[in-house]
Scaffold this motif. Structure first.
Motif, short mmCIF file in Angstrom:
data_model
loop_
_atom_site.label_atom_id
_atom_site.label_comp_id
_atom_site.label_asym_id
_atom_site.label_seq_id
_atom_site.Cartn_x
_atom_site.Cartn_y
_atom_site.Cartn_z
N LEU A 1 0.89 -1.17 -0.06
CA LEU A 1 0.03 -0.04 -0.13
C LEU A 1 0.93 1.32 -0.17
O LEU A 1 1.91 1.29 0.89
CB LEU A 1 -0.83 0.06 1.22
CG LEU A 1 -2.05 0.97 1.26
CD1 LEU A 1 -3.09 0.51 2.08
CD2 LEU A 1 -1.56 2.38 2.04
N VAL A 2 0.70 1.97 -0.96
CA VAL A 2 1.43 3.23 -1.06
C VAL A 2 0.46 4.55 -0.82
O VAL A 2 -0.42 4.91 -1.57
CB VAL A 2 2.11 3.31 -2.56
CG1 VAL A 2 3.03 4.77 -2.82
CG2 VAL A 2 2.94 2.12 -3.01
N LYS A 3 1.16 5.38 0.10
CA LYS A 3 0.34 6.85 0.12
C LYS A 3 0.78 7.79 -0.81
O LYS A 3 1.83 7.44 -1.48
CB LYS A 3 0.58 7.39 1.64
CG LYS A 3 0.16 6.49 2.77
CD LYS A 3 0.58 7.12 4.16
CE LYS A 3 0.40 6.33 5.19
NZ LYS A 3 0.71 7.00 6.56
N GLY A 4 -0.07 8.76 -1.03
CA GLY A 4 0.30 9.68 -2.22
C GLY A 4 1.22 10.71 -1.98
O GLY A 4 1.36 11.63 -2.65
N SER A 5 1.81 10.69 -0.72
CA SER A 5 2.90 11.76 -0.23
C SER A 5 4.03 12.22 -1.38
O SER A 5 4.16 13.11 -1.67
CB SER A 5 3.62 11.47 0.88
OG SER A 5 2.69 11.11 2.07
N PRO A 6 4.78 10.95 -2.04
CA PRO A 6 5.63 11.44 -3.06
C PRO A 6 4.98 12.21 -4.27
O PRO A 6 6.11 12.87 -4.88
CB PRO A 6 6.10 9.95 -3.46
CG PRO A 6 5.62 9.03 -2.43
CD PRO A 6 4.48 9.49 -1.79
N TRP A 7 4.10 12.23 -4.62
CA TRP A 7 3.37 12.99 -5.67
C TRP A 7 2.39 14.35 -5.21
O TRP A 7 1.30 14.46 -5.69
CB TRP A 7 2.72 12.06 -6.71
CG TRP A 7 1.70 11.26 -6.36
CD1 TRP A 7 0.37 11.44 -6.30
CD2 TRP A 7 1.81 9.66 -5.79
NE1 TRP A 7 -0.32 10.36 -6.16
CE2 TRP A 7 0.59 9.40 -5.54
CE3 TRP A 7 2.79 9.11 -5.59
CZ2 TRP A 7 0.24 8.10 -5.22
CZ3 TRP A 7 2.73 7.74 -5.09
CH2 TRP A 7 1.27 7.20 -4.87
#
Length: 442
Positions: free
Chosen positions: A346-352
């Motif tokens: 699961l990946v949060k959208g913080s990097p983009w």
């Protein structure tokens, strides 16, 4: 008084809840004696047509289909003393599943309930007490959340939870894969697929769990009511004769300097179930198709689950689950999976620069025991499965989704799933599913 009049429960229960709320003692300034949260989730899914040379009464239909679910929940919490909390969840549900909820082990929508239907229904999902004995160590702040009052707990504590609840509220609390309303949607994402966890047709039960929690490890155990009949809506009150027992050990650790947790779970259910070999033997003796309903008796099913979750980066979390049960008797409460392996990230959208967005990718590998396979291959019908015959193959499912935050507390998700060998049958499928999810909460 507003709460007393809107909750859809019987008058004596409503009066008891209202009195409890009115009598809750005053707390510290930053701790409210009463909290209210809510959620609503709508999931619409579509299945394309697939190849199937034959189908049975409990097959996933080979034609195109659509499915939907809607749930709405109030999460009401009240502090009844310095260490006691009470929670009440009235819930409404409506939905139409694919193929009458038949034909696959890992169903595409974790919100699909056996007690749902095309008409909106209301019921009590949870009504439980939680009492905590703080034993020592650092004091940890607990933020307000669904079924969690804002409070403070000692790092070493004993917690007792009793009442009507979901067993998954206490056990196998995987951060990255446990909630079809906000994360992965497949049933096999909710917990170990092979864990036939205690629950009625809606996924809830009555029982008691005890936890001992400390910084280095935790252990928990509980006993819960089981349905009177397979996947039925009514629970058996004879908890000394028929029950679901579960125990879990939890160990936090570090992996490459990042937080991680390992869990080991064991369970044993004592229920009125039919055995696959018994049904096959009777069918052979009478020259008929084996039938589980003719050989039901009180017997046990046991199994275990092993799982871990790892914080890979501040924005990425990954998990792995493996489960097994003895597979001698029919599935009684969850789904028809005797061997399960699941992994995902699961990946949060913080990097983009979308911190409230998330995306996930997961795979599920489901299998059946030998007796379970033989029963279906002989033409037997189980609660969820029954193609009339079976060319066995493990059921393999891949899932991906993206959840877009469109308002401070609202999300739109798009998801896709592909099931190879649906219902463990190499002769059928693969089946492809597309899904749209609307979720809001306060």
């Amino acid at each position: 008084m507003f709460v007393c009049y809107i909750l859809p429960v019987s008058k004596p229960r409503a009066i008891g809840i209202c009195l409890a709320l009115l009598s809750a003692p005053a707390m510290a300034q930053d701790e409210s004696p009463f909290e209210l949260h809510a959620q609503s989730t709508y999931i619409r899914q579509f299945k394309s047509a697939f190849d199937a040379p034959y189908s049975g009464p409990n097959s996933l239909r080979a034609s195109r289909e659509s499915s939907y679910t809607f749930t709405g929940t109030l999460f009401i919490g009240a502090r009844l003393g310095e260490s006691t909390e009470a929670y009440f969840n009235p819930e409404i549900v409506q939905g139409v599943p694919f193929s009458g909820l038949h034909g696959v082990g890992g169903f595409a929508n974790g919100e699909s309930q056996r007690g749902a239907g095309p008409n909106l229904k209301g019921y009590t999902a949870r009504l439980f007490l939680r009492h905590t004995w703080n034993l020592g160590g650092e004091i940890e702040a607990q933020e307000s959340a669904q079924n969690q009052l804002k409070t403070r707990y000692a790092s070493e504590r004993i917690v007792v939870t009793a009442g009507s609840l979901s067993v998954l509220d206490v056990f196998d609390a995987m951060d990255y894969s446990r909630d079809a309303r906000t994360q992965f949607m497949n049933w096999a994402s909710l917990t170990y697929g092979a864990w036939d966890f205690p629950a009625d047709a809606r996924g809830y039960t009555w029982g008691l769990a005890v936890e001992y929690i400390r910084p280095g490890w935790a252990v928990r155990a509980g006993r819960f009511l089981v349905p009177i009949e397979s996947n039925g809506p009514h629970l058996d009150s004879k908890f000394t004769q028929r029950y679901g027992d579960v125990a879990e050990f939890e160990l936090p650790y570090k992996l490459a300097g990042r937080a991680a947790i390992a869990r080991a779970l064991v369970f044993r259910n004592r229920v009125e179930a039919g055995g696959f070999n018994d049904a096959i033997a009777l069918g052979t003796a009478t020259a008929s198709v084996p039938d589980l309903t003719l050989v039901r008796r009180t017997q046990s099913k046991s199994g275990f689950g092993l799982g871990t979750q790892v914080e890979v980066t501040e924005a990425v979390g990954a998990y792995l689950r493996a489960g097994w049960n003895d597979g001698r008797t029919e599935t009684f409460m969850f789904t028809e999976i005797d061997r399960s392996l699941a992994a995902g990230a699961l990946v949060k959208g913080s990097p983009w620069n979308r911190p409230n967005d998330s995306m996930g990718v997961a795979v599920y590998l489901n299998g059946l025991s030998g007796p379970h396979r033989n029963y279906l291959a002989s033409g037997g019908q189980a609660f969820f499965l029954g193609d009339g015959r079976l060319n066995y193959g493990s059921e393999r499912i891949a899932e991906a989704y993206y959840s877009l935050n469109v308002a401070p507390a609202a999300w739109i998700s798009l998801g896709a799933q592909r099931a190879v060998n649906p219902g463990y049958n190499r002769d059928r499928g693969p089946a492809n599913f597309l899904g749209l999810r609307l979720h809001a909460e306060i």
